[in-house]
Scaffold this active site. Structure first.
Site, PDB file in Angstrom:
ATOM      1  N   LYS A  65       0.827  -1.228   0.179  1.00  0.00           N
ATOM      2  CA  LYS A  65       0.017  -0.074  -0.095  1.00  0.00           C
ATOM      3  C   LYS A  65       0.801   1.175  -0.039  1.00  0.00           C
ATOM      4  O   LYS A  65       1.983   1.235   0.582  1.00  0.00           O
ATOM      5  CB  LYS A  65      -0.982  -0.162   1.301  1.00  0.00           C
ATOM      6  N   ARG A  80     -10.596 -11.285   1.326  1.00  0.00           N
ATOM      7  CA  ARG A  80     -11.423 -12.401   0.902  1.00  0.00           C
ATOM      8  C   ARG A  80     -10.544 -13.695   1.052  1.00  0.00           C
ATOM      9  O   ARG A  80     -11.220 -14.747   1.158  1.00  0.00           O
ATOM     10  CB  ARG A  80     -11.948 -11.912  -0.576  1.00  0.00           C
TER      11      ARG A  80
END
Ligand code: BES
Ligand code: MN
Ligand code: ZN
Length: 494
Positions: free
Chosen positions: A279, A353
């Site tokens: 990130k 996920r």
């Protein structure tokens, strides 16, 4: 903070702070008129002078008045007398009152709002929300700061009601207090930094919750046990971290032996650096909050245990840290999930996920009545709904409706988003059964679509709380959401 029902007259009630309602145009509720009369008309005088208008959530603090036993009075505006207000407006006013009382030296508070009408809500709802909102307002960050912060004096609350309602009100107040406690646990865990709140820390918290409670058992699976279960997807997220992943399973048996449990699954990424798909640096610290889904299901369980609800509940936390390293999963890697489906990991930052899918497959063994997962899953959900509303997805419209309604009633709202088939092909991979990111557009929907591939055998809903789990900026802190929505849902349906 404990809250209890009180039936004595507010005029004579000894309290540190008495909260009295006022309406617009100087129309006084009977309780406020009675105090006004006992105090020689000092309240009506203020209204006549224009100091108090009675608009929604207006607060006016008065020092002790001769003739009234309370040490202080807080006039609290509720708008027009003849119009019942919305639940949201009620919450807004009570939050303002709680903030005023909290910042005062009062040790207790008495709330006399029986005459405030709330649309479609009864007295018990008002009592529950009052206890919850006061309890929540008193939350103090368990910050790692040296020295002591400001001491909050407020310890006790009284809810003034009719003597016929005492027991119903006391039970509503206990529910509200227990919800605030669950929210406090959720906030505490969320606010802790990633170097303290690791997957192992979360598993110890789970053990602590279960300790001494014969209805609650904690089972913690380590990486070796997860490997035996073939949780290749979950383990791929933890591969780059020195912290061992943990699958935390808490089973609460408060209901009938034969009653199917509700299962809550929480995303517990204790720090999300993005992994090899690193990130950007700005606000990366906030990715310590990437375990807020886990914190919220643990907080919900805390409330359920406090109230000893007669339900069966399983809480599963998929806890891992997402870090880059020489052993980390790389874009392009293909892993096999516990379900047997293969996943091409195109972006290691779409890790939520990947841990959830194996936890959701594990949930099958409980033959659940319904499964709800909670996750700070996508930045795209914030683009879609901002910071006020959680994203709600489900393979059952009925379950979605129940959660939606619970959100409205709890003042902890979610919006039902589409999970239509058209979106599924955005996840096609040339090399595996499914890719872990979708083609551009509808990022929150495609993330939910990914999860839906693993939840076909039961009724399932997914809450994307990326925008609602914490507040950034100067008031940075966990919100305690969606504990209150989940408790509301469990109270109604589990
Ligand atoms: N934890 C983040 C989602 C997130 C971002 C929550 C910002 C709250 C605030 C999640 O793991 C993530 O990184 N998602 C990616 C998915 C993308 C790579 C498909 C995202 O949203 O950018
Ligand atoms: Mn991520
Ligand atoms: Zn994440």
């Amino acid at each position: 903070m404990e809250f209890q029902a009180k039936t004595s007259s507010p005029v004579a009630l000894r309290s540190g702070f008495l909260v009295l309602p006022v309406f617009e145009k100087g129309e006084l509720p009977a309780v406020t008129a009675a105090v006004d009369k006992a105090c020689g008309g000092q309240i009506s005088k203020l209204i006549k002078q224009g100091d108090v208008e009675g608009t929604l959530a207006e607060v006016c603090s008065l020092p002790q008045l001769e003739g009234c036993a309370a040490q202080r009075i807080l006039l609290l505006g509720f708008g027009k007398k003849k119009e019942a207000i919305s639940g949201d407006d009620f919450d807004k006013a009570i939050k303002k009152a709680a903030a005023s009382v909290k910042s005062s030296p009062a040790k207790d508070v008495a709330v006399a709002i029986a005459e405030v009408a709330v649309k479609d809500r009864d007295e018990a709802w008002k009592a529950r929300h009052t206890a919850k909102l006061f309890g929540d307002a008193l939350y103090k960050v368990n910050a790692q700061k040296s020295g002591n912060g400001k001491v909050i004096a407020l310890k006790k609350g009284f809810y003034c009601c009719d003597s016929k309602k005492t027991s119903a009100i006391n039970s509503a107040l206990a529910t509200g207090t227990a919800i605030a406690k669950g929210m406090a646990l959720c906030k505490d865990l969320g606010n802790l930094p990633g170097n303290i709140c690791t997957p192992t820390y979360l598993s110890n918290e789970a053990r602590k919750l279960a300790r001494g409670n014969s209805k609650l058992t904690a089972k913690i699976l380590n990486e070796k046990q997860m490997r035996e279960l073939k949780m290749g997807s979950l383990l791929s997220v933890a591969a780059g971290s020195d912290e061992e992943a943990q699958l935390i399973v808490l089973e609460y048996k408060g209901g009938a032996k034969t009653a199917k449990p509700t299962v809550l699954v929480g995303k517990g990424i204790t720090f999300d650096s993005g992994g090899i798909s690193l990130k950007p640096g700005a606000a990366m610290d906030e990715m310590k909050y990437d375990m807020c889904g886990a914190a919220s299901v643990l907080g919900t369980l805390k409330t359920v245990v406090e109230l000893a609800l007669p339900i069966n509940l399983v809480v599963i936390v998929a806890a891992a840290e997402n870090m880059p390293s020489g052993r980390a999963t790389k874009p392009g890697d293909i892993v096999t999930s516990m379900s047997g489906q293969t996943i091409e990991i195109l972006n290691t930052d779409a890790e939520g996920r990947l841990v959830l899918c194996d936890a959701l497959t594990y949930a099958e063994r409980f033959k659940p009545k319904a499964v709800v997962d909670v996750a700070t899953l996508t930045g795209a959900c914030i683009v879609a709904l901002g910071n006020h509303t959680s994203g709600l997805y489900s393979n059952s419209d009925e379950l979605a409706q129940k959660l939606f309604d619970a959100g409205i009633k709890a003042g902890d709202k979610a919006w039902h988003m589409p999970l239509w088939d058209e979106y599924q092909k955005q996840l096609d991979s040339n090399f595996a059964d499914i890719a872990n990111i979708g083609t551009p557009g509808a990022g929150s929907v495609t993330a939910a679509c990914f999860l839906s591939r693993f939840t076909k055998s039961y009724d399932w809903a997914h809450l994307d709380i990326a925008g609602t789990a914490w507040t950034g900026g100067a008031a940075k802190g966990a919100s305690g959401r969606p504990v209150s929505m989940l408790v509301e849902y469990l109270l109604q349906h589990a």
